[in-house]
Write an enzyme that holds these catalytic residues in place. Structure first.
Site, PDB file in Angstrom:
ATOM      1  N   ASP A 126       8.511  14.872  32.393  1.00 11.93           N
ATOM      2  CA  ASP A 126       9.260  13.509  32.539  1.00 11.93           C
ATOM      3  C   ASP A 126      10.259  13.729  31.407  1.00 11.93           C
ATOM      4  O   ASP A 126      10.628  12.620  30.988  1.00 11.93           O
ATOM      5  CB  ASP A 126       8.258  12.332  32.575  1.00 11.93           C
ATOM      6  CG  ASP A 126       7.516  12.176  33.826  1.00 11.93           C
ATOM      7  OD1 ASP A 126       7.912  12.952  34.767  1.00 11.93           O
ATOM      8  OD2 ASP A 126       6.712  11.296  33.814  1.00 11.93           O
ATOM      9  N   ALA A 138       9.209  28.573  37.072  1.00 17.39           N
ATOM     10  CA  ALA A 138       9.339  29.637  38.076  1.00 17.39           C
ATOM     11  C   ALA A 138      10.727  29.456  38.828  1.00 17.39           C
ATOM     12  O   ALA A 138      11.120  28.552  39.206  1.00 17.39           O
ATOM     13  CB  ALA A 138       8.251  29.350  38.787  1.00 17.39           C
ATOM     14  N   ALA A 168      11.818  21.148  31.032  1.00 20.99           N
ATOM     15  CA  ALA A 168      11.521  21.886  32.282  1.00 20.99           C
ATOM     16  C   ALA A 168      12.931  21.535  33.325  1.00 20.99           C
ATOM     17  O   ALA A 168      13.811  22.097  33.248  1.00 20.99           O
ATOM     18  CB  ALA A 168      10.172  21.816  32.827  1.00 20.99           C
ATOM     19  N   SER A 198       5.305  18.376  27.623  1.00 20.14           N
ATOM     20  CA  SER A 198       6.159  18.498  28.627  1.00 20.14           C
ATOM     21  C   SER A 198       5.783  17.446  29.624  1.00 20.14           C
ATOM     22  O   SER A 198       4.744  16.962  29.634  1.00 20.14           O
ATOM     23  CB  SER A 198       5.816  19.884  28.870  1.00 20.14           C
ATOM     24  OG  SER A 198       6.540  20.084  30.138  1.00 20.14           O
ATOM     25  N   CYS A 209      -0.436  25.572  36.133  1.00 28.55           N
ATOM     26  CA  CYS A 209       0.334  25.553  37.370  1.00 28.55           C
ATOM     27  C   CYS A 209      -0.546  25.098  38.689  1.00 28.55           C
ATOM     28  O   CYS A 209      -1.752  25.500  38.707  1.00 28.55           O
ATOM     29  CB  CYS A 209       0.859  27.032  37.673  1.00 28.55           C
ATOM     30  SG  CYS A 209       1.645  27.463  39.259  1.00 28.55           S
TER      31      CYS A 209
END
Length: 341
Positions: free
Chosen positions: A224, A30, A246, A222, A113
């Site tokens: 770390d 985001a 990310a 996904s 999320c």
């Protein structure tokens, strides 16, 4: 000498009818994974990219801002648009709008999320703890996207969390619901909603998901992944088919290049400072063309802050970056570096 073990960790991936040349992906982030940033990640080796999450409600209400979020990057041959929402009818309508406006190759459903304003609508990680609703939404989106891939539909994927809190771990039920709904891949960020982005992600859950899915569809990991060695370890320890960067890619699109090199040859060499800054300017120029100079320059403050890490006298540069408002301001700050001075 090529590290044979590492080399075997880098491979092609299929998501339904999509064939990808590698297994290093850019996650939906985001406020960050816009077309400009995705484009520089692709140039540095990202095999697949996701837009930042798009509100299904906003799409159905014809919010023009959502079209900018969904725009295909100049060099994207395949990408996914991620949508979020808590009602299956709205999500189905949104999926049709996405495919009509973008012709993207994949739709991803955000079921992870942890942000309260998302969760309270029944979206995001609220879906991981509510497998029945997750199933209904995923099934509705799959049908809106043309049905199962084997029948010609567009691939639909989901991204889940490990659960709501430590005493409510529901990843297995969520994954089962997604499988029954006909999704083409599952991504897991093995933190709970309560953790948010704090603490550590539990990669043992990721490995357990791989074993649970048992090759029926790909599983992506996904959480770390901040350096190439993290990606190598996730691939080798958990057995996921692909990893999704990310926060580790924010201001560092070179992580794809470096990880590819590590997996294929056993080592990597950091890029020179001037190359990193040139990449920042490429991103800035593309963002200006997609939005406006004012928006792009404000947005690039945080990104150039990341690009400048590790540069000699970087602290002084970052003090100047926070005041940059025009493209010229950025050139005034960085041109000496670009000239190698």
């Amino acid at each position: 000498m090529v590290n044979k073990v590492s080399s075997s960790l880098f491979h092609k991936v299929k998501i339904g009818n999509i064939e990808l040349k590698g297994n290093l992906f850019l996650a939906p982030v985001a406020g960050y994974s816009d077309a400009a940033f995705r484009s520089v990640c692709i140039e540095n080796g990202a095999a697949f990219t996701y837009t930042e999450m798009v509100s299904a409600e906003a799409l159905v209400r014809n919010n023009l801002k959502t079209e900018i979020l969904m725009k295909r990057a100049v060099n994207e041959t395949a990408y996914a648009v991620q949508i979020f929402g808590g009602q299956e009818d709205v999500m189905a309508q949104a999926a049709k709008i996405v495919l009509d406006k973008t012709h993207c190759e994949c739709i991803d459903i955000n079921c992870g999320c942890p942000v309260p304003k998302i969760v309270k609508t029944g979206a995001g990680s609220a879906l991981t703890r509510d497998p029945d609703r997750l199933y209904k939404i995923a099934k509705a989106v799959v049908e809106a996207a043309g049905g199962p891939v084997k029948e010609g539909g567009t691939p639909v994927t989901v991204k889940i969390r490990s659960g709501w809190e430590s005493k409510q771990i529901t990843w297995k039920e969520a994954a089962q619901a997604a499988l029954e709904a006909g999704v083409s891949a599952i991504t897991i960020h093995p933190r709970t909603r309560a953790q948010g982005y704090e603490g550590f992600s539990d990669w043992s859950i990721m490995k357990a998901l791989v074993e649970f899915v048992d090759g029926r569809i790909p599983v992506f990991g996904s959480g770390d992944l901040f350096k190439p060695e993290d990606a190598k370890r996730m691939l080798s320890e958990t057995g996921v088919d692909a990893v999704m960067f990310a926060r580790g890619a924010m201001g560092n699109p070179f992580i794809f290049r470096d990880t590819t090199s590590l997996l294929q040859t056993g080592s990597y060499e950091p890029l020179p400072v001037e190359v990193r800054i040139k990449t920042g300017f490429a991103e800035l120029d593309r963002l200006v063309s997609e939005t406006s100079e004012q928006h792009a320059c404000l947005e690039m403050r945080k990104r150039f802050h990341a690009y400048s890490k590790g540069i000699q006298n970087g602290g002084e540069l970052r003090k100047a970056i926070v005041h940059a408002s025009t493209v010229k301001d950025y050139h005034d700050i960085f041109d000496d570096i670009l000239k190698g001075e």
